[in-house]
Design an enzyme around this catalytic site. Structure first.
Site, short mmCIF file in Angstrom:
data_model
loop_
_atom_site.label_atom_id
_atom_site.label_comp_id
_atom_site.label_asym_id
_atom_site.label_seq_id
_atom_site.Cartn_x
_atom_site.Cartn_y
_atom_site.Cartn_z
N ALA A 148 0.86 -1.19 0.00
CA ALA A 148 0.00 0.00 0.00
C ALA A 148 0.88 1.23 0.00
O ALA A 148 1.39 1.65 1.03
CB ALA A 148 -0.91 -0.01 1.23
N TYR A 196 7.66 10.10 5.39
CA TYR A 196 6.59 9.27 4.84
C TYR A 196 6.79 9.06 3.34
O TYR A 196 6.86 7.92 2.87
CB TYR A 196 5.26 9.97 5.12
CG TYR A 196 4.01 9.23 4.66
CD1 TYR A 196 3.60 8.05 5.27
CD2 TYR A 196 3.21 9.76 3.64
CE1 TYR A 196 2.43 7.39 4.87
CE2 TYR A 196 2.04 9.12 3.24
CZ TYR A 196 1.65 7.94 3.86
OH TYR A 196 0.50 7.30 3.47
P1 NAD Z 1 -4.14 3.85 9.94
O1 NAD Z 1 -3.12 4.55 10.75
O2 NAD Z 1 -5.54 3.88 10.39
O3 NAD Z 1 -3.73 2.33 9.74
C1 NAD Z 1 -2.40 1.86 9.75
C2 NAD Z 1 -2.33 0.66 10.67
O4 NAD Z 1 -0.98 0.17 10.65
C3 NAD Z 1 -2.65 1.00 12.13
O5 NAD Z 1 -3.55 0.06 12.66
C4 NAD Z 1 -1.30 0.92 12.83
O6 NAD Z 1 -1.41 0.58 14.18
C5 NAD Z 1 -0.58 -0.12 11.99
N1 NAD Z 1 0.87 -0.04 12.06
C6 NAD Z 1 1.65 1.07 11.92
N2 NAD Z 1 2.93 0.73 12.03
C7 NAD Z 1 2.98 -0.61 12.27
C8 NAD Z 1 4.02 -1.55 12.49
N3 NAD Z 1 5.30 -1.20 12.51
N4 NAD Z 1 3.69 -2.84 12.69
C9 NAD Z 1 2.40 -3.25 12.68
N5 NAD Z 1 1.36 -2.41 12.49
C10 NAD Z 1 1.66 -1.11 12.28
O7 NAD Z 1 -4.00 4.42 8.45
P2 NAD Z 1 -4.89 4.16 7.17
O8 NAD Z 1 -5.43 5.45 6.73
O9 NAD Z 1 -5.80 3.01 7.39
O10 NAD Z 1 -3.76 3.74 6.12
C11 NAD Z 1 -3.46 2.39 5.82
C12 NAD Z 1 -2.38 2.35 4.75
O11 NAD Z 1 -2.83 3.00 3.57
C13 NAD Z 1 -1.07 3.02 5.14
O12 NAD Z 1 0.00 2.25 4.65
C14 NAD Z 1 -1.13 4.36 4.45
O13 NAD Z 1 0.15 4.84 4.14
C15 NAD Z 1 -1.90 4.00 3.19
N6 NAD Z 1 -2.61 5.19 2.64
C16 NAD Z 1 -3.73 5.66 3.24
C17 NAD Z 1 -4.38 6.77 2.72
C18 NAD Z 1 -5.64 7.33 3.32
O14 NAD Z 1 -6.18 8.31 2.78
N7 NAD Z 1 -6.18 6.76 4.38
C19 NAD Z 1 -3.84 7.41 1.59
C20 NAD Z 1 -2.68 6.91 1.03
C21 NAD Z 1 -2.07 5.78 1.56
#
Ligand code: NAD
Ligand code: UDP
Length: 326
Positions: free
Chosen positions: A122, A153
Site C-alpha cells: 500500500a 513518509y
Molecule cells: P491507519 O493509521 O488507520 O492504519 C495503519 C495501521 O498500521 C494502524 O492500525 C497501525 O497501528 C498499523 N501499524 C503502523 N505501524 C505498524 C508496524 N510497525 N507494525 C504493525 N502495524 C503497524 O491508516 P490508514 O489510513 O488506514 O492507512 C493504511 C495504509 O494505507 C497506510 O500504509 C497508508 O500509508 C496507506 N494510505 C492511506 C491513505 C488514506 O487516505 N487513508 C492514503 C494513502 C495511503
C-alpha cells in the site's frame, strides 16, 4: 485461502479484514496498534476465520506466523496522517514510519517469498509529492522534497516501492504496488487530523473549521468501501501482477469546498476559519488520480457519491462523539 493483512486494525485495514471475511477467506490481522485500535476489529474477534496478532512488522515476526500457510499478503502497516498537530501523524512518528515502510516491507516481502504468497504494497499519492503533472498517472515520477517534513513518509513509501520492485524483478515475486489517494470513511480516528475527519469533528462540536492556506488547494476523496473493493481486485486478480496502480476517486474539489460541504451536511453553525494564509510546508497544491489503469486492468472505478459517503462518515463520528468520555 489464508490472507495476511498487516495494519489490519487501522482505518482502511479493518474494513479490508471485514470484507475479506465476508468473502469467506481466512484472515490473519497483524498490528502493533501504533495508530490503529483493537476496537476497530473487536466485532471480528469472535469470527472463526479471524486471528489478531499484536506484532510490529519492522521487528522479527513471530514464529507462529512464519509457519502459517499464507496465500496473500496486504502490507498496509504505516502511520498515514500528515497533520503535525495530531499525535497519530507520521510527522510525530517519523522513525516508526520509516521502519514500517522499509524494514517492515522487507520482512513481509521475505515472508511472501517463503510462502510464494501474492503481495500488495500500500503506497500513496504522496510519492507524487507536490505534483507538477495533473491529474497524476502512474508514469509520473513525482516532485518530492527528499528532506522536508513530509519526507519521512513520502521517501519511506518510495523506498517500499523500490524494494517491492526488486522482489518482482529479482525473485519473480507475484507482487503489485497500489498508490492510494485520499480515502475517508467510518473508523477514521477522531484525532486523525486529516481534513475530512478534522472538519467533521469540528463541525459536530461547534468549533471553527480550520482551513490551512487559503483553501484553494484541491484533493479528491474516495469512500473506504470503494477503496477496499479496489484493493481486493488489485491483489486477488492476476492482471495486476508486477504493476503499479493508482486507486482513488477522480472527483476533485478545493479544501474550502470540502469545508462548506461538511458544514452543510452536518447542519453546523461552526465558522469556517482560515488558520494561516500560507499552506503548510510541502502541502501539495493539487491532487487527483488518473485511474485509467485501474479501470483497464481491474475493471474498477469508485461508485459511491461523495454526498453518500459523507453521510455515512458523519453518522459514524456523531455516534463516536456521543459515546466519548467527557
Ligand atoms: P491507519 O493509521 O488507520 O492504519 C495503519 C495501521 O498500521 C494502524 O492500525 C497501525 O497501528 C498499523 N501499524 C503502523 N505501524 C505498524 C508496524 N510497525 N507494525 C504493525 N502495524 C503497524 O491508516 P490508514 O489510513 O488506514 O492507512 C493504511 C495504509 O494505507 C497506510 O500504509 C497508508 O500509508 C496507506 N494510505 C492511506 C491513505 C488514506 O487516505 N487513508 C492514503 C494513502 C495511503
Ligand atoms: N487541511 C486543512 N485543515 C485541516 C486539515 C487539513 O485545511 O484541519 C488541508 C491540508 O493542509 C491539505 C488538505 O486539507 O491541504 C488535505 O489534507 P489531509 O490531511 O486530509 O491529507 P493530504 O491530502 O495532505 O495528505
Amino acid at each position: 485461502m489464508q490472507i495476511l493483512v498487516a495494519g489490519g486494525a487501522g482505518f482502511i485495514g479493518s474494513h479490508l479484514c471485514q470484507s475479506l471475511l465476508k468473502d469467506g477467506y481466512r484472515v490473519i490481522c497483524i498490528d502493533n496498534f501504533l495508530t490503529g485500535k483493537k476496537a476497530n476489529v473487536a466485532p471480528l474477534l469472535a469470527h472463526p476465520k479471524f486471528l489478531l496478532i499484536n506484532t510490529d512488522v519492522s521487528k522479527p515476526l513471530p514464529e507462529a506466523l512464519i509457519e502459517e500457510k499464507l496465500d496473500y499478503i496486504f502490507h498496509l502497516a504505516s502511520p498515514a496522517s500528515p497533520n503535525s498537530l495530531s499525535p497519530l501523524s507520521y510527522m510525530n512518528l517519523p522513525l516508526e514510519t520509516m521502519d514500517a515502510n522499509s524494514l517492515g516491507t522487507r520482512r513481509l516481502l521475505r515472508l511472501a517469498r517463503k510462502h510464494k504468497a501474492k503481495f500488495l504494497f500500500a503506497s500513496t499519492s504522496e510519492v507524487y509529492g507536490d505534483p507538477q503533472v495533473h491529474p497524476q498517472p502512474e508514469t509520473y515520477w513525482g516532485y518530492v522534497n527528499p528532506i522536508g517534513i513530509r519526507s519521512c513518509y513520502d521517501e519511506a513509501k518510495r523506498f517500499g516501492e523500490a524494494l517491492t520492485m526488486v522482489y518482482i524483478r529479482r525473485f519473480k515475486l507475484n507482487a503489485r504496488i497500489v498508490r492510494i489517494f485520499n480515502t475517508y470513511g467510518p473508523r477514521m480516528d477522531i484525532k486523525d487530523g486529516r481534513a475530512v475527519a478534522n472538519f467533521i469533528v469540528q463541525a459536530l462540536t461547534n468549533q471553527p473549521i480550520t482551513i490551512y492556506g487559503q483553501g484553494k488547494q484541491t484533493r479528491s476523496f474516495c469512500y473506504v468501501d470503494d477503496l477496499v473493493t479496489g484493493l481486493k481486485k488489485a491483489l486477488l486478480t492476476e492482471s495486476s501482477k508486477g504493476q503499479v496502480i493508482n486507486l482513488g476517486n477522480p472527483e476533485e474539489f478545493t479544501v474550502l469546498d470540502l469545508a462548506k460541504k461538511i458544514k452543510r451536511a452536518t447542519g453546523s453553525a461552526s465558522p469556517i476559519k482560515i488558520e494561516a494564509m500560507e499552506l503548510p510546508e510541502d502541502d501539495p497544491e493539487k491532487r487527483r488520480p488518473d485511474i485509467s489503469r485501474a479501470k483497464k486492468l481491474l475493471g474498477w472505478q469508485p461508485k459511491i457519491k461523495f454526498s453518500r459517503g459523507l453521510e455515512k462518515t458523519i453518522a459514524y463520528f456523531r455516534e463516536k462523539l456521543a459515546n466519548e468520555p467527557k
